[in-house]
Design an enzyme around this catalytic site. Structure first.
Site, mmCIF file in Angstrom:
data_model
loop_
_atom_site.group_PDB
_atom_site.id
_atom_site.type_symbol
_atom_site.label_atom_id
_atom_site.label_comp_id
_atom_site.label_asym_id
_atom_site.label_seq_id
_atom_site.Cartn_x
_atom_site.Cartn_y
_atom_site.Cartn_z
ATOM 1 N N ASP A 1 13.991 37.486 -21.469
ATOM 2 C CA ASP A 1 14.267 37.434 -20.032
ATOM 3 C C ASP A 1 12.990 37.696 -19.236
ATOM 4 O OD1 ASP A 1 15.692 37.350 -17.649
ATOM 5 O OD2 ASP A 1 17.305 38.608 -18.384
ATOM 6 N N HIS B 1 19.631 42.993 -13.029
ATOM 7 C CA HIS B 1 18.400 42.575 -12.368
ATOM 8 C C HIS B 1 18.293 43.332 -11.051
ATOM 9 C CE1 HIS B 1 16.912 39.148 -14.830
ATOM 10 N NE2 HIS B 1 18.121 39.268 -15.333
ATOM 11 N N CYS C 1 15.602 34.525 -14.035
ATOM 12 C CA CYS C 1 16.223 33.339 -14.624
ATOM 13 C C CYS C 1 15.670 32.082 -13.963
ATOM 14 C CB CYS C 1 17.736 33.399 -14.433
ATOM 15 S SG CYS C 1 18.555 31.907 -15.008
ATOM 16 N N ASN D 1 14.380 42.101 -14.543
ATOM 17 C CA ASN D 1 15.358 43.092 -14.978
ATOM 18 C C ASN D 1 14.951 44.466 -14.455
ATOM 19 O OD1 ASN D 1 14.955 41.034 -17.425
ATOM 20 N ND2 ASN D 1 17.070 41.704 -17.346
HETATM 21 ZN ZN ZN Z 1 18.753 38.428 -17.164
#
Ligand code: ZN
Length: 298
Positions: free
Chosen positions: A14, A207, A238, A247
C-alpha cells in the site's frame, strides 16, 4: 502483562503503490528487510496486480524469490482475483490477502468486477485455499465510504462479512481505503462484522486522509480489535482513489498503543530510521508525526 497489538506492515505494498518514484526489486527487498529487522512478523510484501495498471507493483515474483528465509514471519501477497491468487500460490506467499470491495463502482475501477462477481470469485478462491496454498484473508475495501458511490453502510459491510464467514475465511479486514471513516463508524462496522462473521478474527486498515486515522485505530482497539495494518512513515495510497493519501504511520500507531499500555513488539527507533530511509528513497517528506516530533519520553 500488556495486551499485545499485532501490526501488519503494509508499506511495501500500500505504501509504494501510489508513489511517483518506482523502487527496484533490490530496493524493495532492502525496505522489507529493514522493516522485518524492527520486529515486524507479518508484512504485505507484494501485490499481484497487473503491472501495466500499477507499475509500482511490478516485480512481485522477483521480490518474493529474493526474500530471506521467513524465520517464522509471514509474507503476504495482495490478490484482487483468481489470477492474483494463482500468482500468490506460485510465488510462495505465506498468506494471500484478497480484496473484496463494498461498492460496485470501486470494484469495477479497482479490479474490473462488481461486488457480486467478487463474491463469486471469493468462494472459488476459498475452495482452492482449503485444498492448500497460502493462508487466505479478506480485506473489505471501501468499507467506510466509496469515492464514486458515496456512503457505504455497516449492513453492506456485514453482507460481505457473512459471505466470508460462509467461505470459512479466518481473518477479515475492514479497510477505510479513502480515509473517510470516524471512530463511531468504526464501532458500528466492527459490531456488524462480528455479528455477521462470528468465527473470523478482525483486522482494520486505516488511511489518514482526513486526519481521523489514529482516532479510528484507537476506536478499533477499544472495540477489541488487536490486528491493525499500518505503513512505515505513513506513505502510500490507492491509485484508483482520487486524492488518496497514506496509511496511518506504523511508528505513530506503535507510539500511541504503547503509551496506552499495549505491547507491539516493535522497535520504535528502528521504525523511525526506516521511515527516514524510505522518505529519502521516495524523495519526499513522509507524513509520520512521530518522526517529526520525536518520541516521548525521549
Ligand atoms: Zn490501503
Amino acid at each position: 502483562m500488556a495486551q499485545a497489538i499485532e501490526i501488519v506492515e503494509v508499506g511495501p505494498r500500500d505504501g509504494l503503490q501510489n508513489e511517483k518514484v518506482l523502487l527496484s526489486v533490490e530496493e524493495k527487498l532492502d525496505f522489507i528487510a529493514r522493516l522485518e529487522a524492527t520486529g515486524i512478523r507479518r508484512i504485505e510484501a507484494v501485490s499481484f496486480v497487473n503491472p501495466k495498471r500499477v507499475p509500482q507493483m511490478a516485480g512481485a515474483e522477483e521480490v518474493m524469490a529474493g526474500l530471506a528465509p521467513t524465520g517464522g514471519r509471514s509474507r503476504i501477497g495482495l490478490a484482487l482475483n483468481l489470477k492474483g491468487w494463482e500468482r500468490a500460490v506460485a510465488a510462495g506467499c505465506d498468506e494471500a490477502n484478497l480484496v473484496v470491495t463494498a461498492s460496485d463502482t470501486f470494484g469495477i475501477r479497482n479490479q474490473g468486477a462488481s461486488v457480486a462477481e467478487q463474491i463469486t470469485a471469493l468462494h472459488a478462491i476459498a475452495a482452492l485455499a482449503k485444498a492448500g496454498g497460502p493462508r487466505l484473508s479478506v480485506t473489505i475495501g471501501v468499507a467506510f465510504g466509496c469515492p464514486f458511490d458515496g456512503e457505504v453502510t455497516p449492513a453492506q459491510v456485514a453482507a460481505i462479512a457473512a459471505e466470508c464467514d460462509a467461505a470459512g475465511i479466518a481473518e477479515i479486514a475492514l479497510a477505510d481505503t479513502i480515509g473517510v471513516g470516524d471512530p463511531w463508524g468504526v464501532r458500528a462496522r466492527v459490531a456488524a462484522t462480528r455479528a455477521a462473521a462470528p468465527n473470523a478474527k478482525l483486522r482494520v486498515h486505516f488511511h489518514d486522509t482526513r486526519n481521523t486515522g489514529l482516532a479510528n485505530a484507537a476506536a478499533a482497539i477499544d472495540a477489541g480489535v488487536d490486528i491493525l495494518d499500518a505503513s512505515c512513515g505513513g506513505i502510500g495510497g490507492c491509485p484508483f482513489a482520487p486524492n488518496a493519501t497514506g496509511n496511518i504511520a506504523t511508528e505513530d500507531l506503535v507510539y500511541m498503543a504503547e503509551r496506552g499500555g499495549f505491547s507491539t513488539g516493535l522497535d520504535l527507533d528502528g521504525l523511525i530510521q526506516t521511515a527516514e530511509w524510505i522518505g529519502a528513497k521516495l524523495g519526499r517528506v513522509h507524513p509520520s508525526a512521530l518522526s517529526r516530533a520525536g518520541r516521548f519520553p525521549g
